[in-house]
Design a protein around this motif. Sequence first.
Motif, PDB file in Angstrom:
ATOM      1  N   ILE A 200      35.850  96.354  57.773  1.00 37.25           N
ATOM      2  CA  ILE A 200      35.130  97.409  57.522  1.00 37.25           C
ATOM      3  C   ILE A 200      35.751  98.776  58.040  1.00 37.25           C
ATOM      4  O   ILE A 200      36.225  98.701  59.278  1.00 37.25           O
ATOM      5  CB  ILE A 200      33.474  97.710  57.953  1.00 37.25           C
ATOM      6  CG1 ILE A 200      33.072  96.240  57.283  1.00 37.25           C
ATOM      7  CG2 ILE A 200      32.888  98.603  57.603  1.00 37.25           C
ATOM      8  CD1 ILE A 200      31.462  96.118  57.716  1.00 37.25           C
ATOM      9  N   ILE A 201      35.954  99.909  57.287  1.00 36.59           N
ATOM     10  CA  ILE A 201      36.080 101.118  58.057  1.00 36.59           C
ATOM     11  C   ILE A 201      35.308 102.333  57.931  1.00 36.59           C
ATOM     12  O   ILE A 201      34.673 102.116  56.514  1.00 36.59           O
ATOM     13  CB  ILE A 201      37.364 101.646  57.264  1.00 36.59           C
ATOM     14  CG1 ILE A 201      38.805 100.699  57.450  1.00 36.59           C
ATOM     15  CG2 ILE A 201      37.812 103.042  57.855  1.00 36.59           C
ATOM     16  CD1 ILE A 201      40.187 101.297  56.746  1.00 36.59           C
ATOM     17  N   LEU A 202      34.683 102.752  58.794  1.00 37.66           N
ATOM     18  CA  LEU A 202      33.828 103.853  58.639  1.00 37.66           C
ATOM     19  C   LEU A 202      34.411 105.156  58.973  1.00 37.66           C
ATOM     20  O   LEU A 202      35.207 105.236  59.994  1.00 37.66           O
ATOM     21  CB  LEU A 202      32.603 103.637  59.854  1.00 37.66           C
ATOM     22  CG  LEU A 202      31.896 102.232  59.828  1.00 37.66           C
ATOM     23  CD1 LEU A 202      30.907 102.400  61.103  1.00 37.66           C
ATOM     24  CD2 LEU A 202      31.202 102.225  58.488  1.00 37.66           C
ATOM     25  N   LEU A 256      33.331 102.857  53.968  1.00 37.85           N
ATOM     26  CA  LEU A 256      32.260 103.735  53.841  1.00 37.85           C
ATOM     27  C   LEU A 256      32.758 105.032  54.270  1.00 37.85           C
ATOM     28  O   LEU A 256      32.911 105.346  55.206  1.00 37.85           O
ATOM     29  CB  LEU A 256      31.148 103.046  54.640  1.00 37.85           C
ATOM     30  CG  LEU A 256      30.454 101.923  54.301  1.00 37.85           C
ATOM     31  CD1 LEU A 256      29.554 101.242  55.271  1.00 37.85           C
ATOM     32  CD2 LEU A 256      29.743 102.218  52.924  1.00 37.85           C
ATOM     33  N   LEU A 257      32.771 106.013  53.328  1.00 34.55           N
ATOM     34  CA  LEU A 257      33.241 107.417  53.519  1.00 34.55           C
ATOM     35  C   LEU A 257      32.343 108.306  53.310  1.00 34.55           C
ATOM     36  O   LEU A 257      31.478 108.421  52.150  1.00 34.55           O
ATOM     37  CB  LEU A 257      34.518 107.625  52.330  1.00 34.55           C
ATOM     38  CG  LEU A 257      35.079 108.918  52.320  1.00 34.55           C
ATOM     39  CD1 LEU A 257      35.915 109.347  53.685  1.00 34.55           C
ATOM     40  CD2 LEU A 257      35.955 109.133  51.038  1.00 34.55           C
ATOM     41  N   VAL A 278      25.987 106.014  47.736  1.00 38.58           N
ATOM     42  CA  VAL A 278      25.027 105.087  48.465  1.00 38.58           C
ATOM     43  C   VAL A 278      23.603 106.023  48.346  1.00 38.58           C
ATOM     44  O   VAL A 278      23.466 107.113  48.730  1.00 38.58           O
ATOM     45  CB  VAL A 278      25.180 104.739  49.858  1.00 38.58           C
ATOM     46  CG1 VAL A 278      24.139 103.830  50.433  1.00 38.58           C
ATOM     47  CG2 VAL A 278      26.564 104.198  49.926  1.00 38.58           C
ATOM     48  N   GLU A 279      22.635 105.442  47.877  1.00 30.89           N
ATOM     49  CA  GLU A 279      21.239 106.098  47.770  1.00 30.89           C
ATOM     50  C   GLU A 279      20.537 105.674  49.459  1.00 30.89           C
ATOM     51  O   GLU A 279      20.467 104.549  49.650  1.00 30.89           O
ATOM     52  CB  GLU A 279      20.065 105.667  47.086  1.00 30.89           C
ATOM     53  CG  GLU A 279      20.680 106.084  45.555  1.00 30.89           C
ATOM     54  CD  GLU A 279      19.711 105.597  44.436  1.00 30.89           C
ATOM     55  OE1 GLU A 279      18.538 105.291  44.963  1.00 30.89           O
ATOM     56  OE2 GLU A 279      20.064 105.894  43.354  1.00 30.89           O
ATOM     57  N   ALA A 289      30.632 104.196  48.988  1.00 35.94           N
ATOM     58  CA  ALA A 289      30.875 102.646  49.220  1.00 35.94           C
ATOM     59  C   ALA A 289      31.951 102.000  48.438  1.00 35.94           C
ATOM     60  O   ALA A 289      32.128 102.271  47.230  1.00 35.94           O
ATOM     61  CB  ALA A 289      29.866 101.644  48.994  1.00 35.94           C
ATOM     62  N   ILE A 290      33.209 102.231  49.099  1.00 35.28           N
ATOM     63  CA  ILE A 290      34.467 101.897  48.232  1.00 35.28           C
ATOM     64  C   ILE A 290      35.000 100.381  48.631  1.00 35.28           C
ATOM     65  O   ILE A 290      35.583 100.411  49.929  1.00 35.28           O
ATOM     66  CB  ILE A 290      35.534 102.897  48.514  1.00 35.28           C
ATOM     67  CG1 ILE A 290      34.951 104.261  48.192  1.00 35.28           C
ATOM     68  CG2 ILE A 290      36.788 102.609  47.640  1.00 35.28           C
ATOM     69  CD1 ILE A 290      35.552 105.487  48.558  1.00 35.28           C
TER      70      ILE A 290
END
Length: 313
Positions: A200-202, A256-257, A278-279, A289-290
């Motif tokens: 995961i990348i935030l 997640l960008l 994303v809601e 979300a990619i």
Amino acid sequence: MNDHAPRQLPPDTLAGAVARCATRLDEAGVAFGHGTDNPWDEAVQLVLGVLGLEDGPGIAERALADADWDTIAALLERRIGERCPLPYLLGEAHFAGLRFRCDRRALVPRSPLAELIESAYAPWYAGPPPRRLLDLCCGGGCLGIAAAVHAPGLSVVLADLDSDALALAAENVALQDVAGRVSLRRCDGFEGLAGERFDIILCNPPYVDQDDLASMPAEFTHEPAAGLGAGTDGLDLVRRLLPVAAEHLEGHGLLLLEVGNSWPALEACYPRFPFTWVELERGGHGVAAITARELRDHAAALAYNAGAATGQD
């Protein structure tokens, strides 16, 4: 001029202090957006923060000493007079249920990505239990550190170009006692992370466009400008990151960008990319979300647009 106006008595409970502070904040027209979005919540944060207390049953009617009110009132006047974000005045911010040190070396923690950290990235992450996570453009480290605290088996890399922000992040790593699983890296985007992959990348990069940056309330001018602005459309850094992000994700990985108000510009920049927005139940917007697969499948379109934006062939 009335020199004989009666002096207002100090409030005798925490509830009274909060009410008095909320009224003053409202009348002064301060801007919110650094952890609260209204005068009442800001007043609660101010009163409890000054006294070092947590909210809970019965605390509203707790007695308030005159000396404590004097301290609260002094900080309230600074908040109004200086138009400084409250977390900077308190020296701390609460994020994802945790307390972080907070000062002008990095932006005040407020990303809506906290909601996804607390929900274990469901339903967006579909891989095995994540082992490695990257907090890219980490600032004071709140995202990656919160991720480590909420997932005890996770190894986290905090990456940022700003050495001052990384120094603050190091203090927060120590504060949350996660040094064994969280490392820090000074790098520009993905440079310095060659060959490293993550589940995961935030990424909460600078994304404020030129117009929004120019019209921001005074409170935001206390934050590092480099952590906010990113060119005319807010996407200067994002255009560099997206074409190479797949190289740093496992096959099942997720990016997640967060791009906030610049999300329409991002869609316009990459009209053929299937962005999933994303809601968020707690508010906030502009979080995409990619998946690693989407980044690979649309690599040509990403590379072309990045080149086009910089004038390359």
